[in-house]
Scaffold this active site. Sequence first.
Site, PDB file in Angstrom:
ATOM      1  CB  CYS A   1      15.394  -3.675  -5.863  1.00 42.72           C
ATOM      2  SG  CYS A   1      14.247  -4.066  -7.072  1.00 42.72           S
TER       3      CYS A   1
ATOM      4  CB  CYS B   1      11.669  -6.112  -5.346  1.00 48.63           C
ATOM      5  SG  CYS B   1      12.220  -4.494  -4.530  1.00 48.63           S
TER       6      CYS B   1
ATOM      7  CE  LYS C   1       9.309  -8.469  -2.146  1.00 50.84           C
ATOM      8  NZ  LYS C   1       9.254  -7.555  -1.522  1.00 50.84           N
TER       9      LYS C   1
ATOM     10  CE1 TYR D   1       9.540  -4.993   2.012  1.00 48.00           C
ATOM     11  CE2 TYR D   1       9.563  -2.998   3.734  1.00 48.00           C
ATOM     12  CZ  TYR D   1      10.080  -3.440   2.539  1.00 48.00           C
ATOM     13  OH  TYR D   1      11.087  -2.891   1.688  1.00 48.00           O
TER      14      TYR D   1
ATOM     15  CD  GLU E   1       7.811  -8.714   1.461  1.00 48.31           C
ATOM     16  OE1 GLU E   1       7.059  -8.083   0.783  1.00 48.31           O
ATOM     17  OE2 GLU E   1       9.034  -8.541   1.241  1.00 48.31           O
TER      18      GLU E   1
ATOM     19  CG  HIS F   1     -18.461 -11.779 -12.225  1.00 46.19           C
ATOM     20  ND1 HIS F   1     -18.475 -11.872 -10.974  1.00 46.19           N
ATOM     21  CD2 HIS F   1     -19.371 -12.962 -12.591  1.00 46.19           C
ATOM     22  CE1 HIS F   1     -19.108 -13.062 -10.422  1.00 46.19           C
ATOM     23  NE2 HIS F   1     -19.381 -13.473 -11.335  1.00 46.19           N
TER      24      HIS F   1
ATOM     25  CD  GLU G   1     -16.760  -9.401  -9.295  1.00 45.17           C
ATOM     26  OE1 GLU G   1     -17.613  -8.768  -9.928  1.00 45.17           O
ATOM     27  OE2 GLU G   1     -16.321 -10.747  -9.376  1.00 45.17           O
TER      28      GLU G   1
END
Lengths: 642, 489
Positions: free
Chosen positions: A203, A208, A211, A344, A348, A616, A621
């Site tokens: 990681c 991660c 990346k 992935y 990515e 908002h 939302e």
Amino acid sequence: VEQSPPQSPGPGKAGDAPNRRSGHVRGARVLSPPGRRARLSSPGPSSSSEAREELRRRLRGLIERSRVMIFSKSYCPHSTRVKELFSSLGVECNVLELDQVDDGAKVQEVLSEITNQKTVPNVFVNKVHVGGCDQTFQAYQSGLLQKLLQEDSAYDYDLIIVGGGSGGLSCAKEAAILGKKVMVLDFVVPSPQGTSWGLGGTCVNVGCIPKKLMHQAALLGQALCDSRKFGWEYNQQVKHNWETMTKAIQNHISSLNWGYRLSLREKAVAYVNSYGEFVEHHKIKVTNKKGQETYYTAAQFVIATGERPRYLGIQGDKEYCITSDDLFSLPYCPGKTLVVGASYVALECAGFLAGIGLDVTVMVRSILLRGFDQEMAEKVGSYMEQHGVKFLRKFIPVMIQQLEKGSPGKLKVLAKSTEGTETIEGVYNTVLLAIGRDSCTRKMGLEKIGVKINEKSGKIPVNDVEQTSVPYVFAVGDISEGKPELTPVAIQSGKLLARRLFGASLEKCDYINVPTTVFTPLEYGCCGLAEEKAIEVYKKENLEIYHTLFWPLEWTVAGRENNTCYAKIICNKLDHDRVIGFHILGPNAGEVTQGFAAAMKCGLTKQLLDDTIGIHPTCGEVFTTLEITKSSGLDITQKGCG
Amino acid sequence: MAAMAVALRGLGGRFRWRTQAVAGGVRGAARGAAGQRDYDLLVIGGGSGGLACAKEAAQLGRKVAVVDYVEPSPQGTRWGLGGTCVNVGCIPKKLMHQAALLGGLIQDAPHYGWEVAQPVPHDWRKMAEAVQNHVKSLNWGHRVQLQDRKVKYFNIKASFVDEHTVCGVAKGGKEILLSADHIIIATGGRPRYPMHIEGALEYGITSDDIFWLKESPGKTLVVGASYVALECAGFLTGIGLDTTVMIRSIPLRGFDQQMSSMVIEHMASHGTRFLRGCAPSRVRRLPDGHLQVTWEDCTTGKEDTGTFDTVLWAIGRVPDTRSLNLEKAGVDTSPDTQKILVDSREGTSVPHIYAIGDVVEVPTTVFTPLEYGCVGLSEEEAVARHGQEHVEVYHAHYKPLEFTVAGRDASQCYVKMVCLREPPQLVLGLHFLGPSAGEVTQGFALGIKCGASYAQVMRTVGIHPTCSEEVVKLRISKRSGLDPTVTGC
């Protein structure tokens, strides 16, 4: 000592244990959280003899791991006396209240098989069966008890962890916090291209962290384009410098490596930068870079060795191709790149390479993002395609040839169709393989101590408390079979494992509704089930799927495309429209998904979404205004504006 | 501003009940008694709340009209259909906030390998035009939506004649009478001017004007401590303008005060000037065209002056009800605030007249340069309701991954969760200061609605690497006294 662990029972449940107070003694670790019915044996379809064997194994484990282990009943005055005795000696003890676990009666049966003693309390000190209340007090009066208590472990360490990644380190730190003597072995075997790195695992070093940072670099490229529309003025064509980016990222990673070293030192965890290999029970051989060998023993072991990228096994792959192990520290810009794979990792990497301006092609054997919702996966792919990434579907490479050396050089890739005899050729500067990962479990002597692995995948089967086929050996992280391969999962399971081993906790890692995010150019966040999986499990007629396209406010002025970002929830009609699948494709998908994952843990329903006031203007939302069901077939495109 | 959105969203649930009433027996009775009225429903005010009501009622087959008229601001600014949120609120605000964020990203870009020569200048005109064009497209969209649903739209200024009739005056002075069985008042509010301050009205602008300025406001004094004040000051600073905020007392009243002070700290460290404990006394125009503002330091009583290009009042909003002639319809208002008195179902003192819209509710995200998202109770409010002894606050400072390489300061990136202390430690409030706070907060708001406990949130697996995962990693309680600052990763 914590009397009530943080996962204390819900309201109204405390009444289940009216006599709890009588058995409640300072210094005693209560293995079953008061008021909560815990099980020691895992429920399941296994036959009763198997279940019994499993229970026996666990009881043995408890006894072996505890300095003092008391099997007790919360209302039993004799048990209370024994607990008070140890408390007065200042000795911590593990207590299992048999009247507070579901299978207490079975535990008592198995205990009587082991000890020939049918009653509680049933006391063990440093693995030695002392007996009941009277025997314990006799031992105390004769001094035997104190002698037993002084006996130390014969092993060098309480716990040795093989692998210094997310799971291993979190387990090590937690065990150290609980006062145990811990060692971490970490050794990075250089990639075929010679890349190696520091402490922290995939990681931090090749996963991660770099990346997401390269993804951020690509997003900044987009932000630069957007910024002109928002009034920022610069005329020059902005170029990207690979070396500057990579150096900055590698500097950050080095600081993280250093941080891990420091935090292990602070917690007095021994860190050894060497390769570990089991030689016999409780004993591991440790080999450093210079080939020097040392041997260590420990009462328990955790395997957290993780995975490494897979190679194709074709001519030229190991010589000329790179993997994600190499990409993030590549000293030169990779140039025109072929990414092989549709994981992935593949998407990515292809995404950010294209985002910083490189010519990128992805070669896909079959489907994108296997295991993820396929509608979302295809949308991720088509967004990439619209933003300059080329896709070669249904092809696999068969040979890689070097045309020119250099940084980068030139490679010729020969590929064949998966459907016919067609072959194609292409020339690239870099070929990045991202076709999957293999567990690092085969060259560490697991067979010598009898830890079973899945021969095909190399993964280690574990039960729901991360225990392997050998009771004192545990496994966490990407190598444990059937568990999500995610950093936070590894961290959580490592930490909880340490607490169960040494902290008298019974909390297990919860692998349900684990959220995740794919950091492709358009980010994809999800939690719960993919649509296909939901249909398979619950049947189409029992599901209602709500969905919509949406246009992030920031995209409007930036002139980015409408009807691209997409939100979808899958609800179970048979369970009050509970949300069982959550999917979002849009900016900041990771940030959006996290809170919804927490809400799903708490039983999120469609009604609750409808009753909630949105924030908002945000992307998140959109989930509070979902009206159109997939089954209605109504148009979800947005005309102009919301 | 965002309150309009709150109203709109709130309607989703409540309006269903309302429309049933309109469609059902009540209506029948009214028509029976009064004979032919022009409309089943008349909505006064074309903001988010009013439009949502009108569209929903039309969808249910009712005959509906909307009357909307924007009284120009004292500086002459006017706009189209859609109300505060669309024209002079959430939408342009968030877009200008985005412009400011992009400015920050441009500064990050070289760290990530992009060769952009710094500093990059900003052109107000270009931004304003882009933002205004977007808003105009939204105005148009609202018109089209009304048309599609057969809602009649009148651009007229309305006032009551009697309890079922409204008189509208068009721009040219032409009058028209409209009658309806049911009337909804959704006129919202407008920024308040400090009328007692000399020059305030002549020389000052408000949020009604700032988004529609053709030219850069230049060196700006923002007066007020509301979220509107801080948001405006934040984006003005972010696009490179010399910006000062003058605050007399507490910034972000009603919000968690620890978070509020961190918001201010962050702004101050990023170039916004603050004049705390000061109140303006007059504004004058100097011969060179600049505005000279005189203010008093409330503690020392000393006077001071400064010159600015623009003075922006952001000291609150007042309801826009005075011109409605509410007394003719018999609708009661509060004597001090002019707000229409309503019951829990938006009913007024007249049974068939309702009031909705700019309800006084705080937005859940403040789009200051470092965004602040919150849901539920502030720490103060939780303590006030439950007592210090019964509240546990978990908190952490964190460093967003993207900040590391960019070398950004993360001192104010902070998250805290306010819980009941007794198991199962129900979550009372969540406060998040950092990038994408709105996006982070939304899902957790749902979690809190589901009755999330601290333990449940902790059992949620994090998404790595994000800022929102910090919420599910909160382990340190304030009570423990342990250091909540980041160490390592």
